[in-house]
Design a protein around this motif. Structure first.
Motif, PDB file in Angstrom:
ATOM      1  N   HIS A   1      27.813  68.349  54.723  1.00  0.00           N
ATOM      2  CA  HIS A   1      26.633  67.494  54.698  1.00  0.00           C
ATOM      3  C   HIS A   1      26.684  66.543  55.888  1.00  0.00           C
ATOM      4  CE1 HIS A   1      26.019  68.568  50.377  1.00  0.00           C
ATOM      5  NE2 HIS A   1      27.343  68.547  50.360  1.00  0.00           N
TER       6      HIS A   1
ATOM      7  N   ASN B   1      30.490  61.837  45.523  1.00  0.00           N
ATOM      8  CA  ASN B   1      29.417  62.273  44.620  1.00  0.00           C
ATOM      9  C   ASN B   1      29.744  62.049  43.141  1.00  0.00           C
ATOM     10  OD1 ASN B   1      31.410  64.183  44.383  1.00  0.00           O
ATOM     11  ND2 ASN B   1      30.156  65.924  45.046  1.00  0.00           N
TER      12      ASN B   1
ATOM     13  N   TRP C   1      33.757  74.564  51.069  1.00  0.00           N
ATOM     14  CA  TRP C   1      33.591  73.132  51.298  1.00  0.00           C
ATOM     15  C   TRP C   1      32.226  72.909  51.962  1.00  0.00           C
ATOM     16  CZ3 TRP C   1      37.136  69.120  50.187  1.00  0.00           C
ATOM     17  CH2 TRP C   1      38.317  69.548  49.570  1.00  0.00           C
TER      18      TRP C   1
ATOM     19  N   ASP D   1      36.348  63.991  48.196  1.00  0.00           N
ATOM     20  CA  ASP D   1      35.684  64.737  49.259  1.00  0.00           C
ATOM     21  C   ASP D   1      36.297  64.314  50.590  1.00  0.00           C
ATOM     22  OD1 ASP D   1      33.629  65.894  47.415  1.00  0.00           O
ATOM     23  OD2 ASP D   1      33.092  63.770  47.222  1.00  0.00           O
TER      24      ASP D   1
ATOM     25  N   GLU E   1      32.042  68.615  50.848  1.00  0.00           N
ATOM     26  CA  GLU E   1      32.051  68.480  49.392  1.00  0.00           C
ATOM     27  C   GLU E   1      33.168  69.315  48.783  1.00  0.00           C
ATOM     28  OE1 GLU E   1      28.884  68.988  45.679  1.00  0.00           O
ATOM     29  OE2 GLU E   1      28.232  69.264  47.766  1.00  0.00           O
TER      30      GLU E   1
END
Length: 357
Positions: free
Chosen positions: A67, A34, A64, A40, A55
């Motif tokens: 996703h 990101n 954390w 990550d 993340e």
């Protein structure tokens, strides 16, 4: 008041578990997804139909956030990351539909973006280890597509996907049996990535050339499962798991030295300077018998082995990365039968001695 000198006596590893439902956890990859400057974690698990990333919150103990990148996969096996379009966000190359029986599944290789967009670019049965070298993706299949267990006779098509087009190009097919390990390193210090392969035929060096080709030579004979390179001073040493999914952790000094023959289904080996002394430690893991993560350290002229965690993580893959920005790497491992993702924070255990200068 006396000045205190801190002397490192040992290393302790504090585990932090961030997931426990990664059925068939097979590979962990640390990469900034990101663009916030922090690595990550991509957690690939063969027993689920989706690929996840976690993340980085900036501290190991933080939340954390999880996703899902994409779903609808069958038997995920490996992933590699590289920014191929220059937007600062890496694209992923994913190998799925894996079976160690070549004629059972297709071995699909797909380009995956973080928005879930997927484009299939190749299909080589037993597509297995994916890496990045010299700005290109590399695919090291487990075996010859037409071979059969247990001997897997034939030629293994080590394949490169060309920059930009992702068109497949054969690098070499001289390895036979099973090629389980692929490691990227600059072996000769010329600034060009080289490849180390680990197979039934030993450890081979594929030396990268300026024209994009690779020349092959044998470094160590034998049935080798995984390989890495450890730096001790100015010396480079091979560290391996032997035989395929085997019980031996081996260091070549250059003579072959078995440091541990008690692991069950050894499956990962990596080198990293965890304590900042300028020498690499070698971390290795096993996935059967409850699993294990252990570390070999060179000090005072000899190698010693330390247990990091036994019986609680069936380690299929481990990586080292500085997750919290303190300039010291953490160790991250993913478990198969244990289905967990664990971060190990390295803490120095020290004793203070007064300096009366």
């Amino acid at each position: 008041m006396p000045i205190f000198l801190w002397i490192l006596l040992a290393q302790q590893f504090q585990p932090t578990t961030i997931a426990t439902d990664l059925k068939g956890g097979y590979q962990v990859l640390a990469v900034d997804l990101n663009r916030d400057g922090r690595p990550d974690l991509i957690a690939l698990a063969s027993g689920v139909d989706h690929l996840d990333w976690f993340e980085n919150p900036g501290t190991v103990a933080g939340e954390w956030k999880r996703h899902v990148i994409a779903s609808g996969f069958r038997q995920l096996i490996n992933v590699a990351a590289m920014d191929i379009d220059g937007d600062g966000i890496p694209e992923l190359l994913v190998a799925h539909e894996f079976s160690n029986v070549p004629d059972k599944l297709k071995g699909i290789v797909s380009l995956l973006r973080l928005d879930g967009t997927r484009r299939d670019i190749d299909a080589i049965p037993t597509s297995h280890r994916l890496k990045v070298a010299n700005g290109a993706f590399i695919n090291a299949p487990l075996a010859d597509p037409k071979s059969h267990p247990p001997l897997y006779e034939g030629k293994i098509p080590l394949t490169l996907y060309e920059k930009g087009t992702l068109k497949p190009r054969l690098i070499n097919d001289e390895d036979g049996g099973v090629m389980h390990g692929l490691h990227v390193t600059d072996w000769n210090g010329d600034g060009i990535d080289d490849l180390l392969t680990a197979s039934f035929r030993g450890v081979h060096l594929l030396e990268g050339k300026k024209d994009g080709t690779y020349s092959r030579q044998l470094l160590q004979a034998g049935n080798v499962s995984d390989v890495t390179v450890a730096k001790i001073g100015k010396q480079k040493l091979l560290a391996t798991i032997e035989p395929w999914h085997g019980n031996q952790f081996v260091i070549y000094t250059p003579e072959r030295t078995v440091l541990d023959d008690t692991i069950q289904e050894g499956h990962t080996v990596l080198a990293a300077d965890l304590d900042g002394d300028g020498n690499d430690e070698v971390i290795y893991g096993a996935r059967a018998g409850g699993g294990a993560v252990r570390m070999a350290k060179f000090e005072k002229g000899k190698w010693t082995v330390q247990t990091i965690l036994d019986g609680k993580i069936a380690a299929n893959s481990c990586v080292a990365a500085d997750l919290d920005g303190d300039k010291r790497p953490e160790l991250i491992c993913i478990g198969g039968a244990t289905a967990n993702l664990v971060i190990f924070t390295v803490a120095a255990v020290a004793a203070a001695a007064p300096d009366h200068r």
